[in-house]
Enzyme design. Sequence first.
Site, mmCIF file in Angstrom:
data_model
loop_
_atom_site.group_PDB
_atom_site.id
_atom_site.type_symbol
_atom_site.label_atom_id
_atom_site.label_comp_id
_atom_site.label_asym_id
_atom_site.label_seq_id
_atom_site.Cartn_x
_atom_site.Cartn_y
_atom_site.Cartn_z
ATOM 1 N N ARG A 19 23.894 -47.419 43.569
ATOM 2 C CA ARG A 19 23.342 -48.743 43.854
ATOM 3 C C ARG A 19 22.509 -48.785 45.135
ATOM 4 N NH1 ARG A 19 27.290 -53.399 43.897
ATOM 5 N NH2 ARG A 19 25.352 -54.611 43.647
ATOM 6 N N ASP A 20 22.372 -47.665 45.812
ATOM 7 C CA ASP A 20 21.512 -47.554 46.993
ATOM 8 C C ASP A 20 20.963 -46.125 47.056
ATOM 9 O OD1 ASP A 20 20.830 -49.680 48.568
ATOM 10 O OD2 ASP A 20 22.625 -49.625 49.805
ATOM 11 N N PHE A 21 20.533 -45.618 45.912
ATOM 12 C CA PHE A 21 20.187 -44.200 45.809
ATOM 13 C C PHE A 21 18.766 -43.948 46.322
ATOM 14 C CE2 PHE A 21 19.634 -40.076 43.529
ATOM 15 C CZ PHE A 21 20.814 -39.474 43.913
ATOM 16 N N TYR A 22 18.579 -44.265 47.605
ATOM 17 C CA TYR A 22 17.289 -44.044 48.244
ATOM 18 C C TYR A 22 17.245 -42.645 48.850
ATOM 19 C CZ TYR A 22 16.775 -49.067 47.685
ATOM 20 O OH TYR A 22 16.688 -50.321 47.145
ATOM 21 N N HIS A 78 19.296 -41.630 51.838
ATOM 22 C CA HIS A 78 20.750 -41.536 51.726
ATOM 23 C C HIS A 78 21.191 -40.191 51.155
ATOM 24 C CE1 HIS A 78 21.022 -46.205 51.661
ATOM 25 N NE2 HIS A 78 20.773 -45.714 52.857
#
Length: 253
Positions: A150-153, A156
């Site tokens: 859900r924050d797979f930038y 990260h």
Amino acid sequence: MTSDLLDPSSLFVTEEFSVVKARVAGKSTLVRGGAAGPEIYLKRITQRSWLKSLRGRFAGRAYRSSVSREWLALNRLQELGICAPRPLMMAEESRFGLVRRACLLTEALPQADNLEELVLAGLPSARKERIAIGVAEVLVRMHEGGINHRDFYLGHLRVDADDRIQVLDLDRADLREPVPMRWRVKDLAALDFSTPRRTVGVFERLRFLCRYARATSLDARALAIAVTEKSSSIRAHAERKIARGDANIHINE
């Protein structure tokens, strides 16, 4: 680790750690180092999330703090054999059934490079392809293993000396079995949005999506369309936030 940290309640008050990040009110990341560098990280949440908790109650689901989410996600990643910080301890304090504050203790990973910084600086073609394969394999294993980030930038993710992918910042992650298409697309789109266009071209992006699609038995064309649309939506949202003066948002061109 000293004996006082074996008591979960001590995580809320210990002064053995130094703050390394505190950009959001009520949330901070701290570290305790040794002679060879960071050893243990501590995340603290002290701001109460009454509204989110109550929303979850009315929706018929339990509210999980970001610490609880990350604790569950990190344990699942350990089970899947994906390189991520090893969770050591988690503590939550509740009042009237609602989380008041929470802490998470994790073991530091071996030294690695921020993938976003590597890609922005430019990578040799062979290494870039090797890393892309590694990221695709990790994301397939995560989704097939029931976890979406859900924050797979790009920022990260880390890459160690052997080009092994490390996954970090899982405080929004969910365990879903199976992971629905909507959330698969969200993770892929976040990665696409955060990947700079000047160093990673269209064909490289399509090759990445085709690799993921083959491994998950999804239709590559439909997946590419969905990811492109969601990535554009994320970009538009980021542009609006930047226009409002949000200093925590940036766009890689």
